[in-house]
Design an enzyme around this catalytic site. Structure first.
Site, PDB file in Angstrom:
ATOM      1  N   ASP A  50      51.018  66.941  33.812  1.00 34.47           N
ATOM      2  CA  ASP A  50      50.825  67.029  35.257  1.00 34.47           C
ATOM      3  C   ASP A  50      49.338  66.842  35.579  1.00 34.47           C
ATOM      4  OD1 ASP A  50      50.630  67.714  37.918  1.00 34.47           O
ATOM      5  OD2 ASP A  50      52.088  69.353  37.762  1.00 34.47           O
ATOM      6  N   TYR A 148      50.552  59.953  54.160  1.00 34.97           N
ATOM      7  CA  TYR A 148      50.406  59.169  52.928  1.00 34.97           C
ATOM      8  C   TYR A 148      49.220  58.211  53.077  1.00 34.97           C
ATOM      9  CZ  TYR A 148      51.635  55.451  49.548  1.00 34.97           C
ATOM     10  OH  TYR A 148      51.610  54.495  48.550  1.00 34.97           O
ATOM     11  N   GLU A 190      63.443  55.249  47.173  1.00 32.97           N
ATOM     12  CA  GLU A 190      63.448  53.793  47.042  1.00 32.97           C
ATOM     13  C   GLU A 190      62.880  53.128  48.303  1.00 32.97           C
ATOM     14  OE1 GLU A 190      65.940  55.803  47.082  1.00 32.97           O
ATOM     15  OE2 GLU A 190      67.556  55.130  48.397  1.00 32.97           O
ATOM     16  N   LYS A 191      62.295  51.935  48.105  1.00 33.44           N
ATOM     17  CA  LYS A 191      61.716  51.187  49.214  1.00 33.44           C
ATOM     18  C   LYS A 191      62.671  50.065  49.616  1.00 33.44           C
ATOM     19  CE  LYS A 191      57.171  51.492  49.114  1.00 33.44           C
ATOM     20  NZ  LYS A 191      55.868  50.883  48.873  1.00 33.44           N
ATOM     21  N   ALA A 192      62.330  49.390  50.728  1.00 34.38           N
ATOM     22  CA  ALA A 192      63.284  48.455  51.350  1.00 34.38           C
ATOM     23  C   ALA A 192      63.880  47.409  50.384  1.00 34.38           C
ATOM     24  CB  ALA A 192      62.625  47.770  52.539  1.00 34.38           C
ATOM     25  N   LYS A 199      72.348  48.559  48.682  1.00 35.51           N
ATOM     26  CA  LYS A 199      73.368  48.595  49.740  1.00 35.51           C
ATOM     27  C   LYS A 199      74.276  47.376  49.651  1.00 35.51           C
ATOM     28  CE  LYS A 199      70.550  51.254  52.986  1.00 35.51           C
ATOM     29  NZ  LYS A 199      69.999  51.401  54.330  1.00 35.51           N
ATOM     30  N   ARG A 219      57.357  42.705  57.604  1.00 32.09           N
ATOM     31  CA  ARG A 219      56.633  43.148  56.400  1.00 32.09           C
ATOM     32  C   ARG A 219      56.459  41.941  55.472  1.00 32.09           C
ATOM     33  NH1 ARG A 219      56.491  46.984  59.121  1.00 32.09           N
ATOM     34  NH2 ARG A 219      56.764  49.191  58.607  1.00 32.09           N
TER      35      ARG A 219
HETATM   36  P1  NAD Z   1      56.218  55.426  41.470  1.00 35.03           P
HETATM   37  O1  NAD Z   1      56.630  56.594  42.298  1.00 35.03           O
HETATM   38  O2  NAD Z   1      57.281  54.649  40.773  1.00 35.03           O
HETATM   39  O3  NAD Z   1      55.142  55.869  40.387  1.00 35.03           O
HETATM   40  C1  NAD Z   1      54.242  56.930  40.585  1.00 35.03           C
HETATM   41  C2  NAD Z   1      54.333  57.836  39.378  1.00 35.03           C
HETATM   42  O4  NAD Z   1      53.373  58.887  39.507  1.00 35.03           O
HETATM   43  C3  NAD Z   1      55.702  58.514  39.226  1.00 35.03           C
HETATM   44  O5  NAD Z   1      56.312  58.162  37.995  1.00 35.03           O
HETATM   45  C4  NAD Z   1      55.387  59.996  39.314  1.00 35.03           C
HETATM   46  O6  NAD Z   1      56.193  60.807  38.460  1.00 35.03           O
HETATM   47  C5  NAD Z   1      53.929  60.015  38.872  1.00 35.03           C
HETATM   48  N1  NAD Z   1      53.286  61.246  39.310  1.00 35.03           N
HETATM   49  C6  NAD Z   1      53.353  61.826  40.536  1.00 35.03           C
HETATM   50  N2  NAD Z   1      52.685  62.987  40.531  1.00 35.03           N
HETATM   51  C7  NAD Z   1      52.194  63.145  39.276  1.00 35.03           C
HETATM   52  C8  NAD Z   1      51.439  64.173  38.660  1.00 35.03           C
HETATM   53  N3  NAD Z   1      51.068  65.277  39.322  1.00 35.03           N
HETATM   54  N4  NAD Z   1      51.098  64.023  37.358  1.00 35.03           N
HETATM   55  C9  NAD Z   1      51.497  62.918  36.653  1.00 35.03           C
HETATM   56  N5  NAD Z   1      52.221  61.918  37.198  1.00 35.03           N
HETATM   57  C10 NAD Z   1      52.559  62.040  38.499  1.00 35.03           C
HETATM   58  O7  NAD Z   1      55.363  54.488  42.436  1.00 35.03           O
HETATM   59  P2  NAD Z   1      54.854  52.980  42.223  1.00 35.03           P
HETATM   60  O8  NAD Z   1      55.610  52.134  43.169  1.00 35.03           O
HETATM   61  O9  NAD Z   1      54.814  52.638  40.784  1.00 35.03           O
HETATM   62  O10 NAD Z   1      53.373  53.121  42.799  1.00 35.03           O
HETATM   63  C11 NAD Z   1      52.235  53.306  41.960  1.00 35.03           C
HETATM   64  C12 NAD Z   1      51.004  53.495  42.818  1.00 35.03           C
HETATM   65  O11 NAD Z   1      50.836  52.386  43.709  1.00 35.03           O
HETATM   66  C13 NAD Z   1      51.047  54.740  43.714  1.00 35.03           C
HETATM   67  O12 NAD Z   1      49.777  55.298  43.788  1.00 35.03           O
HETATM   68  C14 NAD Z   1      51.439  54.196  45.060  1.00 35.03           C
HETATM   69  O13 NAD Z   1      51.010  55.021  46.117  1.00 35.03           O
HETATM   70  C15 NAD Z   1      50.744  52.845  45.043  1.00 35.03           C
HETATM   71  N6  NAD Z   1      51.384  51.893  45.956  1.00 35.03           N
HETATM   72  C16 NAD Z   1      52.616  51.395  45.648  1.00 35.03           C
HETATM   73  C17 NAD Z   1      53.221  50.495  46.518  1.00 35.03           C
HETATM   74  C18 NAD Z   1      54.576  49.907  46.235  1.00 35.03           C
HETATM   75  O14 NAD Z   1      55.046  49.099  47.044  1.00 35.03           O
HETATM   76  N7  NAD Z   1      55.249  50.255  45.159  1.00 35.03           N
HETATM   77  C19 NAD Z   1      52.560  50.112  47.702  1.00 35.03           C
HETATM   78  C20 NAD Z   1      51.320  50.653  47.979  1.00 35.03           C
HETATM   79  C21 NAD Z   1      50.715  51.521  47.083  1.00 35.03           C
END
Ligand code: NAD
Length: 322
Positions: A50, A148, A190-192, A199, A219
């Protein structure tokens, strides 16, 4: 051999980034609260930990040349725009960023990547779905539409402060809707792109799928492999950012849902219902990244969606048949 730490390696982008770094010859350590749900576990060392705990952050940053900080408490509109998870989103993500950055400084990490988001852009520039403004220079006066987004903005400034005051080289990207296989496709985060694929995969011919809002909100979406190219280009460059990593192929949400229906070959209609939507319009502006890194995405949205639908469809039917 260079050593890299991927924070959030149990997640979607982190899991893919581990593979990319491995394929480039890195020794990779991953850390996450959870194992990767889809078996994307190829790090040389994976630590279940963590990052809100500064001791864990200190341990995982030891002996690393590069750190990629992707750990965050995040999800799609159903998670970050309802307001119900605001305290967790802000507290958990800020703690990860504070701890990882401080530990990187203490452990003399050579370079650190931070994943910000297009959600930090001000809402007032994203009211017109046909003409959203998301150039990097338009970030201030700040007015993100979600907590966020505010946390991302705070953390961008945190990384830039460490760069100024402690000389730690940072690279900051603002991701715009990254999608692809091996990402969250069910459960509420999940995202769009994945939600529409699920779905449609679950629907039977002659029925409809639900889409939040009037479907005219716009988007753009970037396929995961292109995102990884952007990250690696930014890390190899001298440019600090923040810089957009996204696609400029903007699409209305109903047209996007239609695209998925067409890929499936099913006969489905769209049912627009009230739901969390986020801003009216958003599109990446790639002028800066192109001028600094000579990089822009190369694939059309449909190519990535073909691959993503195939994968989500397999997950849905594996679950149904289990
Ligand atoms: P995701 O949720 O799949 O991955 C994030 C990971 O962080 C998760 O596996 C979660 O368990 C881990 N995590 C959260 N809290 C934690 C903690 N305290 N200690 C250790 N691990 C922890 O998301 P993603 O889509 O892979 O996104 C990765 C990064 O990119 C994020 O910072 C997100 O905000 C950013 N981001 C993603 C998108 C997108 O479209 N996917 C868009 C903009 C920004």
């Amino acid at each position: 051999m260079k050593k890299a730490l991927v924070c959030g390696a149990g997640g979607f982008i982190g899991g893919h980034l581990v593979n990319r770094l491995k394929s480039e010859g890195y020794w990779v350590r991953g850390v996450d609260l959870k194992n990767n749900e889809y078996g994307n576990m190829n790090a040389d060392e994976f630590i279940l930990g963590d990052l809100r705990d500064p001791i864990i952050a200190g341990q995982v940053c030891k002996d690393m040349n590069e750190v990629y900080q992707l750990a965050a408490d995040m999800g799609g509109a159903g998670y970050i725009f309802t307001g119900d998870n605001d305290a967790d989103v802000m507290h958990n993500s800020a703690m990860c960023n504070l701890n990882v950055l401080h530990a990187s400084k203490n452990e003399n990490v050579e370079k650190i990547f931070y994943s910000s988001s297009a959600c930090m852009y001000p809402e007032y520039n994203q009211l017109d779905p046909d003409n959203p403004k998301c150039a990097e220079g338009s970030a201030y006066p700040a007015a993100p539409d979600s907590e966020y987004g505010w946390e991302k903005l705070f953390s961008e400034r945190l990384y830039l402060s460490y760069s100024r005051n402690h000389g730690i080289p940072v690279r900051i990207a603002r991701f715009h809707n990254i999608f692809g296989p091996q990402g969250t496709w069910t459960g509420g985060k999940e995202k769009a792109p994945a939600a529409f694929c699920r779905k449609v995969a679950e629907a039977t011919d002659g029925t409809s799928i639900e889409v939040w809002g009037d479907g005219k909100q716009t988007r753009s979406f970037l396929y995961i492999d292109e995102c990884l190219d952007g990250i690696r280009n930014l890390m190899k460059s001298d440019f600090q950012g923040p810089v957009n990593i996204g696609s400029e192929e903007m699409i209305a949400i109903n047209d996007f849902a239609e695209m998925v229906i067409k890929i499936s070959g099913k006969n489905l209609s769209i049912n627009n219902i009230p739901g969390p939507e986020g801003v009216r319009g958003r599109n990446s502006d790639n002028e800066l990244i192109y001028s600094k890194l000579n990089w822009k995405p190369s694939q059309p949205l449909i190519d990535g969606m073909n691959k993503t639908y195939k994968w989500v469809n397999e997950q849905v039917h594996t679950l149904v048949n289990a």
